[in-house]
Design a protein around this motif. Structure first.
Motif, PDB file in Angstrom:
ATOM      1  N   THR A 518      -3.428 -10.007  28.047  1.00 41.41           N
ATOM      2  CA  THR A 518      -4.700 -10.303  29.299  1.00 41.41           C
ATOM      3  C   THR A 518      -5.213 -11.651  29.187  1.00 41.41           C
ATOM      4  N   ASP A 519      -6.071 -11.891  30.186  1.00 38.87           N
ATOM      5  CA  ASP A 519      -6.726 -13.308  30.318  1.00 38.87           C
ATOM      6  C   ASP A 519      -8.181 -13.224  29.563  1.00 38.87           C
ATOM      7  N   MET A 520      -8.045 -12.275  28.638  1.00 36.20           N
ATOM      8  CA  MET A 520      -9.297 -12.076  28.019  1.00 36.20           C
ATOM      9  C   MET A 520      -9.786 -13.095  26.951  1.00 36.20           C
ATOM     10  N   GLY A 521      -8.607 -13.592  26.366  1.00 40.05           N
ATOM     11  CA  GLY A 521      -8.659 -14.635  25.224  1.00 40.05           C
ATOM     12  C   GLY A 521      -7.583 -13.918  24.230  1.00 40.05           C
ATOM     13  N   SER A 522      -7.047 -14.698  23.930  1.00 47.42           N
ATOM     14  CA  SER A 522      -6.025 -14.441  22.793  1.00 47.42           C
ATOM     15  C   SER A 522      -6.547 -14.311  21.563  1.00 47.42           C
ATOM     16  N   LEU A 523      -6.079 -13.387  20.702  1.00 49.46           N
ATOM     17  CA  LEU A 523      -6.575 -13.339  19.090  1.00 49.46           C
ATOM     18  C   LEU A 523      -5.493 -13.630  18.185  1.00 49.46           C
ATOM     19  N   SER A 524      -4.780 -14.713  18.775  1.00 49.48           N
ATOM     20  CA  SER A 524      -3.610 -15.162  17.913  1.00 49.48           C
ATOM     21  C   SER A 524      -4.135 -15.910  16.838  1.00 49.48           C
ATOM     22  N   GLY A 525      -3.742 -15.899  15.506  1.00 50.71           N
ATOM     23  CA  GLY A 525      -4.189 -16.620  14.430  1.00 50.71           C
ATOM     24  C   GLY A 525      -5.395 -15.910  13.876  1.00 50.71           C
ATOM     25  N   LYS A 526      -5.685 -14.665  14.611  1.00 54.57           N
ATOM     26  CA  LYS A 526      -7.012 -13.906  13.907  1.00 54.57           C
ATOM     27  C   LYS A 526      -6.463 -13.076  13.011  1.00 54.57           C
ATOM     28  N   THR A 527      -7.257 -12.428  12.125  1.00 51.80           N
ATOM     29  CA  THR A 527      -6.852 -11.205  11.396  1.00 51.80           C
ATOM     30  C   THR A 527      -8.113 -10.174  11.583  1.00 51.80           C
ATOM     31  N   ALA A 542      -6.137  -0.671  16.756  1.00 58.42           N
ATOM     32  CA  ALA A 542      -4.974  -1.706  16.160  1.00 58.42           C
ATOM     33  C   ALA A 542      -4.050  -2.062  17.092  1.00 58.42           C
ATOM     34  N   ILE A 543      -3.604  -1.085  17.795  1.00 57.67           N
ATOM     35  CA  ILE A 543      -2.430  -1.697  18.611  1.00 57.67           C
ATOM     36  C   ILE A 543      -2.943  -2.643  19.530  1.00 57.67           C
ATOM     37  N   ARG A 544      -4.085  -2.447  20.231  1.00 57.21           N
ATOM     38  CA  ARG A 544      -4.502  -3.444  21.102  1.00 57.21           C
ATOM     39  C   ARG A 544      -4.920  -4.892  20.601  1.00 57.21           C
ATOM     40  N   LEU A 545      -5.335  -4.653  19.438  1.00 59.49           N
ATOM     41  CA  LEU A 545      -5.896  -6.157  18.784  1.00 59.49           C
ATOM     42  C   LEU A 545      -4.475  -6.800  18.287  1.00 59.49           C
ATOM     43  N   ALA A 546      -3.491  -6.186  17.919  1.00 67.53           N
ATOM     44  CA  ALA A 546      -2.090  -6.904  17.596  1.00 67.53           C
ATOM     45  C   ALA A 546      -1.716  -7.336  18.860  1.00 67.53           C
ATOM     46  N   LYS A 547      -1.632  -6.716  20.097  1.00 58.34           N
ATOM     47  CA  LYS A 547      -1.267  -6.874  21.425  1.00 58.34           C
ATOM     48  C   LYS A 547      -1.759  -8.431  21.463  1.00 58.34           C
ATOM     49  N   GLU A 548      -3.025  -8.592  21.350  1.00 56.13           N
ATOM     50  CA  GLU A 548      -3.833  -9.967  21.422  1.00 56.13           C
ATOM     51  C   GLU A 548      -3.165 -11.011  20.634  1.00 56.13           C
ATOM     52  N   GLY A 549      -2.478 -10.413  19.664  1.00 53.43           N
ATOM     53  CA  GLY A 549      -2.086 -11.622  18.698  1.00 53.43           C
ATOM     54  C   GLY A 549      -2.647 -11.500  17.441  1.00 53.43           C
ATOM     55  N   ALA A 550      -3.629 -10.493  17.195  1.00 56.34           N
ATOM     56  CA  ALA A 550      -4.108 -10.468  15.886  1.00 56.34           C
ATOM     57  C   ALA A 550      -3.243  -9.926  14.745  1.00 56.34           C
ATOM     58  N   LEU A 551      -3.346 -10.227  13.609  1.00 58.07           N
ATOM     59  CA  LEU A 551      -2.517  -9.516  12.594  1.00 58.07           C
ATOM     60  C   LEU A 551      -3.568  -8.511  12.018  1.00 58.07           C
ATOM     61  N   VAL A 552      -3.136  -7.172  12.090  1.00 53.56           N
ATOM     62  CA  VAL A 552      -3.827  -6.100  11.837  1.00 53.56           C
ATOM     63  C   VAL A 552      -3.748  -5.116  10.547  1.00 53.56           C
ATOM     64  N   VAL A 747     -13.527  -2.566  22.718  1.00 48.40           N
ATOM     65  CA  VAL A 747     -13.452  -3.228  21.126  1.00 48.40           C
ATOM     66  C   VAL A 747     -12.867  -4.307  21.495  1.00 48.40           C
ATOM     67  N   ALA A 748     -11.682  -4.428  22.068  1.00 50.50           N
ATOM     68  CA  ALA A 748     -10.952  -5.816  22.040  1.00 50.50           C
ATOM     69  C   ALA A 748     -11.845  -6.733  22.832  1.00 50.50           C
ATOM     70  N   PHE A 749     -12.531  -6.432  23.888  1.00 51.79           N
ATOM     71  CA  PHE A 749     -13.195  -6.994  24.506  1.00 51.79           C
ATOM     72  C   PHE A 749     -14.313  -7.729  23.490  1.00 51.79           C
ATOM     73  N   LEU A 750     -15.125  -7.066  22.891  1.00 49.95           N
ATOM     74  CA  LEU A 750     -16.154  -7.578  21.729  1.00 49.95           C
ATOM     75  C   LEU A 750     -15.490  -8.280  20.894  1.00 49.95           C
ATOM     76  N   ALA A 753     -13.346 -13.977  22.147  1.00 50.78           N
ATOM     77  CA  ALA A 753     -14.207 -15.137  22.415  1.00 50.78           C
ATOM     78  C   ALA A 753     -15.065 -14.867  23.782  1.00 50.78           C
ATOM     79  N   ASP A 754     -14.688 -14.111  24.510  1.00 51.35           N
ATOM     80  CA  ASP A 754     -15.417 -13.998  25.768  1.00 51.35           C
ATOM     81  C   ASP A 754     -16.755 -13.127  25.563  1.00 51.35           C
ATOM     82  N   ALA A 755     -16.824 -12.439  24.274  1.00 46.60           N
ATOM     83  CA  ALA A 755     -17.921 -11.680  24.205  1.00 46.60           C
ATOM     84  C   ALA A 755     -18.986 -12.167  23.086  1.00 46.60           C
ATOM     85  N   ARG A 756     -18.703 -13.705  23.103  1.00 39.29           N
ATOM     86  CA  ARG A 756     -19.720 -14.549  22.118  1.00 39.29           C
ATOM     87  C   ARG A 756     -21.230 -14.314  22.326  1.00 39.29           C
TER      88      ARG A 756
END
Ligand code: NAP
Length: 772
Positions: A518-527, A542-552, A747-750, A753-756
């Motif tokens: 999505t355009d919400m802000g990638s979580l690539s490189g995040k754990t 877990a599936i949603r955060l991984a889709k955003e690029g996080a290692l879960v 949860v993914a939104f929170l 980065a957009d939920a800062r």
């Protein structure tokens, strides 16, 4: 003929080592990438097999070096055939012969593991660049496919199609000499190391598998130098003329030729088109520098291009790719030409060789200067004013012990290396002073960049090396700011952060991504750790955060198969995850969970940094107040309230500035249900926890929030009874029960980065159940 349009952010042309490293770097920094490759299968030829010290360091700073085996520490090298000791202060001095196929395999696995898409059997035919995109016309299996991206990078070698189609000027010197090379089986000849004989140069090295690699340059050859279409009998003839040995009876496994032609693209960037590796520079592969030069191009370009295509690249950042790497390329080409002259010149270069040999043998500064140049360790970029000796250089790989960010003086951290600290990607503000007040100052100065730059306090453990101070390090390991000696500890830091990572106000926004994100802000490189993610809302999260690029980390307690299924689902989708078991609500629960978590993180990222903690695991009561026993009450509190508290307490050691905590509460803290009084009390406690922790963690830009689901389908048999579902659905303004994904998206939104700007909040995710 079909005309299919596919969009991505970056198209990389060429799936050799350079293209693959670039693809991985782009993904690590959150950009979408499609690699197109003409060959339908990975090559079986090992054209380039030498890894130099800087390349080994780069692989280490992505956690990839171990995958190639044990580094041999071979410091014997040469300069134009003159022996040269390559010893330098690095954990990996010298060179390592690794078959190119192995390097490619490793990089392909890494890049695809991060979500890069590799399309084989796709050949670039045309390129169109417009104001807002570049379009590649690609031939694939008899069809023509159109791929659209913001940028295209040619990593397609010496005869680059991107370079030709993009009209890049490629000036330089034409070939004067050729070196013939063959891998031959079934011959038994003496080994020769750069032997200059009267008729030419001869090299013979027998590999452990019995195959001998021969290389020969016939000084008397009158043939036009070429880099292709060479026959084995020509090599055997040249070998005979130069050495007197007959190898014609051997079986050639691979033959090729290369010349001393030396060319370099005038520009490495033309608007939306880029060149890297041999596409940008053609040189004789003397001393195995070409591959290393190319990999280092990719490492320089990846994070910059990712920032640009995501709309957060500061002005001038992308142009620094050309200015930095063109200068390095020019210098490398010069040393290669000098070496080619010394190696392949006739008797007229004997005197120069003699003088050069004397300088190398008797003057260590000459030796180390040449070793620095060949290894790539001496590359210094112009990163702005300052007189610190490390400015512009790569951060040396030092052993360090990280300290508790809040108490830098305490011996509470982990033993690691500065290379491992770079593994998650992103920038690194590294405080090596061990000064308690210093850490807080830095953290608050760098807070607006905390999603892009991690602040880490650490102390060198291998003695205090010269230059150990506070440094700002780019994702490619180069130091761009160092605390000035005697000045204010953060002097110039904001300027450097802005120059390399963008304006504080804009750096958090990202351009729309494709490939399903999505355009919400990638979580690539995040754990991320999601407790109780073997099923229900945890699973969806877990599936949603991984889709955003996080290692879960997928946490469970009893159902290992279910947890493994979640991991497999994530991996099938190109994401990264691992399962961690621990029962919560029992003594030692947090310790057990973190043992597994930290081991899993360390194996995959080199550090134990945890960016996102989701406290989701929970148990329901379902017992009327009058029947609730003290044991049931304690159990509810232990799992639902005590465990999240102590998980947060423990996770604060791992959470970097800008980290995220999300606790799953319940709509029952707002509507009465006499069956769930004790349960609702536990969730009320969790909400209090968020409110008060929010205040404590604000200075570190860590947010903590409570998400309150309403009735959500979780596999409970009640959801299979239509009448019951109808009754539950009627409670929601949308007249349906919640799906796990409804909550996972919140949860993914929170976590993004957009939920800062949201912390300590109660987020109603009940589908309007609380509206009354
Ligand atoms: P669920 O399907 O019941 O799954 C619970 C998860 O928590 C499972 O992964 C389970 O692991 C794990 N878990 C349970 N007890 C544990 C313990 N003692 N130690 C470690 N792990 C444990 O969950 P859900 O319905 O999606 O609910 C998730 C969260 O939302 C909970 O906090 C719940 O209170 C809250 N909530 C749910 C609803 C709803 O309608 N579903 C509504 C409001 C709030 P194993 O699979 O290995 O047992």
């Amino acid at each position: 003929m079909a005309r299919t349009y596919t969009e991505t952010q970056v198209i990389v042309v060429g799936a050799g080592p350079v293209g693959l490293l670039l693809a991985g770097e782009l993904r690590l920094a959150g950009a979408d990438v499609v690699v197109i490759e003409r060959l339908t299968e990975p090559t079986t030829e090992s054209r380039a097999s030498t890894l130099h010290a800087r390349t080994m360091e780069i692989l280490d700073s992505r956690g990839l070096l171990d995958g190639l085996g044990a580094v041999p520490q071979e410091t014997r090298g040469h300069f134009g055939g003159l022996p040269l000791d390559l010893t330098l202060p690095t954990p990996y001095p010298g060179q390592w012969k690794v078959p190119q196929i192995r390097t490619e395999e490793l990089l392909a696995e890494w890049a695809t593991g991060l979500g890069a898409v590799i399309l084989r059997g796709h050949e670039l035919r045309g390129l169109t660049v417009t104001g807002d995109h570049a379009e590649a016309e690609v031939a694939a299996g008899g069809e023509v496919v159109h791929l659209r991206a913001k940028c295209v990078v040619g990593c397609d070698g010496e005869n680059s199609t991107v370079r030709r189609l993009g009209g890049f000027a490629f000036p330089g010197a034409a070939a004067g000499r050729e070196l013939l090379r063959a891998d031959v089986d079934g011959i038994d000849i003496p080994g020769r190391r750069f032997e200059r004989l009267p008729g030419g140069l001869a090299i013979a090295a027998r590999r452990p598998d019995g195959v001998t690699r021969v290389m020969v340059c016939d000084f008397g050859s009158t043939a036009e130098p070429r880099s292709e279409n060479v026959e084995f009998h020509e090599i055997a003839d040249a070998w005979k003329r130069v050495t007197g040995e007959d190898i014609s009876g051997g079986t050639p496994l691979w033959v090729n030729a290369f010349t001393d032609a030396s060319r370099q693209a005038e520009q490495y960037r033309d608007y939306r088109l880029f060149l890297a590796g041999d596409a940008a520079h053609q040189q004789m592969p003397i001393g195995g520098q070409a591959l290393n030069l190319g990999l280092q191009d990719a490492f320089n370009l990846g994070w910059k291009l990712a920032a640009q295509v995501q709309g957060r690249g500061p002005e001038g950042l992308l142009d620094s790719y050309h200015s930095e790497r063109h200068a390095v390329g020019q210098r490398t080409l010069s040393n290669i030409r000098a070496q080619a002259l010394l190696l392949l010149g006739g008797s007229e270069v004997d005197a120069a060789r003699e003088v050069m040999g004397e300088l190398i043998d008797e003057h260590d500064e000459v030796r180390s200067h040449l070793a620095g140049m060949i290894s790539g360790l001496d590359v210094r970029y112009d990163v702005g004013a300052g007189d610190h000796p490390l400015l512009g250089l790569r951060l040396p790989h030092w052993p360090v012990r990280t300290g508790d960010p809040q108490h830098p003086g305490e011996d509470s951290g982990e033993d690691t290396t500065t290379a491992a600290l770079l593994r998650p990607g992103g920038g690194l503000l590294l405080d090596l002073t061990g000064d308690a007040g210093h850490g807080d100052l830095l953290r608050s100065a760098a807070a607006p960049w905390s999603r892009l730059v991690r602040t880490v306090t650490a102390r060198p453990t291998g003695g205090t090396p010269a230059g150990a101070t506070t440094v700002l390090v780019r994702p490619d390991g180069h130091v761009v700011w160092a605390a000035p000696a005697g000045g204010a500890p953060t002097e110039g830091l904001t300027r450097a952060l802005t120059r390399w990572f963008g304006e504080p106000a804009t750096h958090q926004t990202t351009a729309p991504a494709t490939n399903g994100r999505t355009d919400m802000g990638s979580l690539s490189g995040k754990t991320a750790l999601v407790t109780g993610s073997s099923r229900g809302m945890g699973r969806a999260t877990a599936i949603r955060l991984a889709k955003e690029g996080a290692l879960v980390a997928v946490h469970y307690t009893s159902n290992e198969d279910a947890a493994n299924e979640v991991v497999a689902t994530i991996e099938k989708d190109g994401g990264r995850a691992f399962a961690v078991r621990a029962e919560l609500g029992v003594p030692g629960d947090v310790h057990e969970l973190f043992l597994g978590l930290e081991q899993g993180l360390k194996e995959r990222t080199g550090t134990t940094t945890l960016d996102i903690l989701v406290n989701n695991a929970g148990v329901m009561g379902g017992v009327a107040a009058e029947d609730t026993t003290p044991e049931q009450f304690d159990r509810l509190f232990a799992v639902n309230a005590k465990a999240p508290f102590f998980l947060i307490q423990r996770a604060l050691k791992n959470l970097p500035d800008g980290g995220r905590i999300v606790n799953i509460s319940s709509g029952l803290t707002r509507v009465a249900n006499p069956e769930e009084i004790a349960y609702a009390m536990t969730k009320g406690a969790v909400e209090q926890l968020a409110r008060h922790f929010a205040k404590l963690l604000g200075p570190r830009n860590i947010t903590i929030n409570s998400v309150a689901p309403g009735i959500t389908r979780n596999g409970n048999p009640a959801f299979d009874i239509p009448e019951v579902v109808d009754q539950m659905a009627a409670l929601s303004a949308f007249n349906r029960v919640g799906e796990p994904q409804d909550v996972a998206d919140v949860v993914a939104f929170l976590a993004s980065a957009d939920a800062r700007w949201v912390t300590g909040a109660f987020i109603d995710a009940t589908g309007g159940t609380l509206l009354g």
